[in-house]
Design a protein around this motif. Structure first.
Motif, PDB file in Angstrom:
ATOM      1  N   ARG A   1      -8.600   4.938   4.406  1.00 47.75           N
ATOM      2  CA  ARG A   1      -7.178   4.017   4.726  1.00 47.75           C
ATOM      3  C   ARG A   1      -6.566   4.873   4.558  1.00 47.75           C
ATOM      4  N   THR A   2      -5.050   4.433   5.435  1.00 54.29           N
ATOM      5  CA  THR A   2      -3.788   5.562   5.098  1.00 54.29           C
ATOM      6  C   THR A   2      -3.635   5.720   4.151  1.00 54.29           C
TER       7      THR A   2
ATOM      8  N   GLU B   1      -2.049   2.947   9.924  1.00 61.30           N
ATOM      9  CA  GLU B   1      -3.393   2.117   9.770  1.00 61.30           C
ATOM     10  C   GLU B   1      -4.372   2.644  11.526  1.00 61.30           C
TER      11      GLU B   1
ATOM     12  N   ARG C   1       0.763  -1.099   0.440  1.00 59.88           N
ATOM     13  CA  ARG C   1       0.112   0.337  -0.264  1.00 59.88           C
ATOM     14  C   ARG C   1       0.941   1.219   0.196  1.00 59.88           C
TER      15      ARG C   1
END
Length: 246
Positions: A226-227, A199, A92
């Protein structure tokens, strides 16, 4: 069709009619993978505001040459946006860097937040940083950005606080904040820093350090993002209120 873009170390002396040589991995990908041929046109950029359109005059195993057809120098965009991105898990981080680059940030600072699940140490840190930088470079070429973002080495909380002190506007995204980002005035020039937590969220100690450094704690909306996507949404919301997106 949009012309392919290739990154070169410098275009300082490039003018119409001059020759520019592209070497190494960049040239190998163009010639061996994309099958670049003599006579095709390409865009070259140094990632620091200079770009040229040129015609390929020769190709080799790991090299090709271009004759400059036109050259351009683009001023650095302002206000400049820096995103302090807490380390997310898995891939991510690369996703965040890719889309932040596409949206127009000038700098990404990886942050070792206390609640980050991912940890960068030793060889892993070097490889992870290299992936972030490679992702930013390729995304900037894809987005046709004349100014490529910087990706800093891993920062600690104290270093992030110092960065916030020097900003014209500094905000920390937090789901429990009462002040909406939509109500924050965006400076027309200077530097804007956005801090995105992990998170697990920004810890009370980190939040205290950042507010003492002059940051404002804000929320994006009712949803908790979400981050890897929160920074992109925040930057888009800020840029939409500047001349950069007018």
């Amino acid at each position: 069709m949009t012309l392919p873009v290739h990154l070169v170390p410098s275009l300082e002396s490039a003018t119409t009619g001059s020759a520019v040589t592209v070497e190494g991995d960049e040239a190998h990908h163009a010639v061996a993978v994309r099958r670049l041929r003599v006579g095709e046109q390409v865009v070259l950029t140094d990632g620091r505001g200079r770009s040229v359109v040129g015609e390929v005059t020769s190709t080799g195993k790991r090299v090709f040459a271009v004759e400059v057809v036109s050259a351009e120098r683009v001023p650095e965009p302002t206000p400049s946006l820096t995103v302090v991105q807490a380390l997310p898990k898995g891939d991510r981080g690369e996703l965040a860097v890719e889309v932040l680059t596409e949206v127009g940030v000038a700098r990404v600072v990886p942050w070792a937040a206390s609640r980050s699940v991912a940890v960068w140490k030793g060889e892993r840190a070097a490889k992870s940083l290299a992936r972030w930088r490679s992702t930013a470079r390729e995304a900037a070429k894809q987005a046709r950005r004349p100014w490529h973002p910087e990706v800093d080495a891993l920062a600690g909380t104290a270093e992030v606080a110092e960065l916030l002190r020097g900003a014209d506007l500094a905000v920390v995204l937090h789901e429990d904040a009462t002040e909406p980002l939509s109500g924050v005035a965006v400076p027309p020039r200077g530097s804007v820093v956005v801090v995105v937590g992990p998170e697990g969220g920004v810890s009370p100690e980190e939040l205290a350090a950042f507010t003492q450094a002059g940051a404002r704690v804000v929320r994006l909306g009712e949803e908790v993002l979400r981050t890897s996507t929160a920074g992109v949404v925040a930057c888009a919301a800020l840029l939409a209120r500047t001349s950069r997106w007018s």
